[in-house]
Write an enzyme that holds these catalytic residues in place. Structure first.
Site, PDB file in Angstrom:
ATOM      1  N   GLU A 398       0.809  -1.222   0.000  1.00  0.00           N
ATOM      2  CA  GLU A 398       0.000   0.000   0.000  1.00  0.00           C
ATOM      3  C   GLU A 398       0.841   1.270   0.000  1.00  0.00           C
ATOM      4  OE1 GLU A 398      -2.642  -3.280   1.373  1.00  0.00           O
ATOM      5  OE2 GLU A 398      -0.584  -2.664   1.822  1.00  0.00           O
ATOM      6  N   GLN A 420      -8.135  -2.407  -1.028  1.00  0.00           N
ATOM      7  CA  GLN A 420      -9.055  -3.531  -1.098  1.00  0.00           C
ATOM      8  C   GLN A 420     -10.105  -3.440   0.013  1.00  0.00           C
ATOM      9  OE1 GLN A 420      -7.693  -7.826  -0.741  1.00  0.00           O
ATOM     10  NE2 GLN A 420      -7.846  -7.548  -2.971  1.00  0.00           N
ATOM     11  N   HIS A 465     -11.826  -5.681   8.698  1.00  0.00           N
ATOM     12  CA  HIS A 465     -12.469  -5.474   7.400  1.00  0.00           C
ATOM     13  C   HIS A 465     -13.742  -4.642   7.526  1.00  0.00           C
ATOM     14  CE1 HIS A 465      -9.919  -8.996   6.610  1.00  0.00           C
ATOM     15  NE2 HIS A 465     -10.009  -8.711   5.324  1.00  0.00           N
TER      16      HIS A 465
END
Length: 659
Positions: A398, A420, A465
């Site tokens: 990243e 993502q 997430h």
């Protein structure tokens, strides 16, 4: 020390000597000023000048160089006036950063030099992006980036080299190995014999050269550059040298064994080259002294001019105006637009598709976004339409990708980077906070990139997430942050973000991807960044919210028609619509600030503070925040529901209306 002149003419050698001498004389003058207390800090490159000067001479004038603290010779060899450099060092308006930063923390498009930030490693990935732009434009150009041996231990070094290798980018990674990272010797920094030994691990060439020999530096970099202009690829170069002063002057040199100074003094790059030129009768003693006299006079005059320059006048409005590059929002469609009902996720894909069609210089980058179409299939089919040069799968790195995005912007491209999951942005945090955000304020260069942030809870994805991490960025001047709640805004805000020359964090809620459908114009249009949207009118209280919170508020209003609620969707969090907030506060006098993020230091805290400070006279009750629990986000559905702010919205409104 052996000097191999190869095909260099006498006039070339004379030119090289003058370029090598000048930064030494500048440094000697700056050290005097430091002792006199006229400057506050100096990072000396005495003993290392051959690297900066020799490598710069080997490049073409329109090829980018990304130097570091001790590379004064890059700036002087490229012809930046010393008076401007001195203005930079003493914080005058003539400096490249207008007194906002020090030493070489700036860039100059005119001279194709991009200076560093203090974090050492990030410029390596910026070089990747600059080189990628050259490659996309089919230009046979090289990018040269410097780092010290200390920074080769940072993740940025490894990410940037790996990315350059995978993408076959024409970058020369030049390591100045001067033996010490501040006071830490190389024996405590790495275990390989030479840093170029690492090159094989990245599938690239590694070349070790004597960094104190200007002709060896020049010849090596010239040969490498000529080769990779024709066959693009990265090369790792290690220049052995020594720092004859401290890390910076306040550090001193007591940590260095005295015999090393004796050893390296005998290898002084300037004195040895001077002896060579005298022996070869390229110069006489008289000519050398004459050159030194002339250059000392120039140094004195140019540096003195900076000190007599008028001091900067502090101007709040100028400072605020320079945080962002100028942007203009317009309706991009050509008249009335047809509308269709579309899912939230499809309008994001539509926006990217339209932007790619409109902007030949737009690049999409991210993990698995090419043939696979991304984790959420938003870029599915894009490779077939736009090709793999513009739809670029990336390694899992990243920081390097965000740095490359800045490099692309510097060299004339736009980019959209897909995280993502928004949670993973922490691995690129430094590039965003300290590089993208501050570049325009520091030296007026745009950072034309958008970072897509699939965000939020509701899917039982757990702590890594599901975070709503917008507050990590809303406090950072120089970034813009948007968070659409509806399909039309998802499209309009993304197109506006892509057309904005500033770095924009674009939060897109994963839960809404396929669960929300709404009308959206087919054409190209902007939703203006910084403008809120009143989605429901009422007069008893106001819910100020954004993202999924908007739908929680709408659902609550539908389930409780006995309440009359103003629902304000902020849409943009940086900048945010103060006028719209003030209007709804004045209208109802009772405010709930609702967001999915955790309570403490969430964005609602800023809204609450602003309302208390600027709208106190309109309030009929305390401002109340309704946010998620101050815990990480749990995976279990029952625990997640309990965590989310929605679970407390009804009780918060009841409490507010009962006050």
């Amino acid at each position: 020390m052996f000097f191999n002149r190869k095909n260099l003419e006498d006039h070339d050698l004379r030119h090289f000597y003058k370029k090598l001498l000048f930064p030494r004389l500048v440094e000697e003058r700056m050290l005097t000023l430091l002792r006199q207390g006229k400057i506050g800090k100096w990072f000396s490159g005495i003993g290392q000048e051959a690297i900066a000067v020799g490598s710069t001479l080997a490049l073409e004038d329109d090829e980018y160089i990304l130097p570091m603290h001790r590379n004064l010779g890059v700036f002087t060899t490229r012809g930046i006036p010393l008076s401007r450099l001195a203005g930079q060092w003493v914080g005058k308006d003539s400096g490249f950063t207008k007194g906002r930063d020090r030493s070489f923390h700036f860039g100059s498009q005119e001279h194709k030099i991009i200076g560093m930030i203090s974090h050492l490693g990030p410029q390596l990935a910026v070089a990747d992006g600059i080189a990628l732009a050259h490659k996309l434009k089919k230009e046979n150009k090289v990018t040269l980036v410097y780092t010290g041996e200390g920074a080769t231990s940072e993740g940025d070094f490894h990410e940037a080299l790996n990315l350059a290798s995978v993408w076959e980018l024409p970058v020369i990674f030049l390591v100045e190995n001067n033996g010490y990272g501040l006071s830490t010797p190389v024996s405590e920094q790495y275990r390989c014999a030479n840093l170029v030994d690492r090159a094989v691990g990245y599938g690239m060439e590694g070349i070790l050269i004597d960094g104190n020999n200007i002709l060896e530096v020049y010849n090596a970099i010239d040969t490498i550059a000529q080769s990779i202009r024709q066959k693009p690829r990265p090369v790792l170069v290690e220049c052995k040298t020594f720092r004859m002063r401290g890390h910076e002057e306040a550090s001193g040199v007591k940590y260095v064994p005295p015999h090393l100074f004796d050893q390296w003094s005998a290898l002084d790059p300037l004195l040895n080259f001077e002896k060579f030129l005298l022996k070869a009768q390229i110069f006489s003693d008289i000519e050398i002294q004459q050159i030194k006299t002339e250059q000392k006079a120039i140094v004195e005059q140019e540096i003195s001019s900076a000190f007599i320059e008028t001091e900067i006048q502090a101007d709040i409005q100028r400072e605020l105006n320079d945080v962002y590059a100028s942007s203009v929002y317009t309706s991009k469609n050509n008249g009335p637009s047809k509308e269709n009902s579309k899912r939230y996720i499809d309008t994001i894909s539509d926006a990217l598709n339209l932007a790619m069609e409109r902007n030949d210089n737009l690049i999409l980058m991210g993990q698995d976004i090419a043939e696979y179409g991304g984790a959420f299939k938003i870029t599915d089919g894009f490779v077939a339409k736009f090709g793999k040069e513009r739809i670029r799968n990336t390694p899992i790195c990243e920081s390097a990708i965000v740095g490359a995005a800045l490099g692309l912007s510097i060299n004339g491209y736009k980019s959209v980077v897909e995280m993502q999951f928004a949670d993973f942005v922490s691995c690129g945090f430094n590039q965003i906070i300290n590089n993208l955000a501050k570049t325009h304020y520091r030296w007026g260069e745009k950072a034309d990139t958008v970072i897509r942030m699939p965000t939020g809870a509701g899917t039982g994805a757990g702590p890594f997430h599901s975070q709503s991490n917008e507050a990590w960025f809303t406090k950072t001047p120089g970034l813009k942050v948007v968070y659409p709640a509806f399909p039309d805004d998802a499209k309009g805000l993304l197109l506006a973000a892509i057309d904005d020359p500033n770095p924009v964090l674009y939060f897109e809620h994963k839960y809404l991807y396929r669960s929300l459908t709404g009308n959206c114009p087919e054409d190209y249009f902007h939703t203006e960044i910084g403008k809120a949207r009143l989605v429901h009118e009422g007069d008893q209280c106001s819910i100020i919210t954004y993202g999924l919170g908007v739908h929680w508020a709408i659902e609550f209003q539908e389930q409780h028609p006995e309440y009359s609620i103003d629902i304000l969707d902020l849409r943009s969090l940086q900048p945010w619509d103060k006028q719209a907030v003030e209007t709804t506060v004045e209208k109802t006098g009772r405010i709930v600030i609702l967001h999915e993020d955790t309570l403490t230091c969430g964005f609602g805290a800023e809204l609450s503070a602003y309302i208390a400070e600027h709208c106190f006279e309109y309030l009929d009750a305390p401002v109340m925040r309704c946010a998620s629990l101050d815990t990480p986000i749990p995976m279990n559905k029952l625990l997640e529901d309990q965590f989310l702010a929605k679970a407390r919205l009804g009780s918060t409104i009841t409490k507010l209306l009962a006050y």
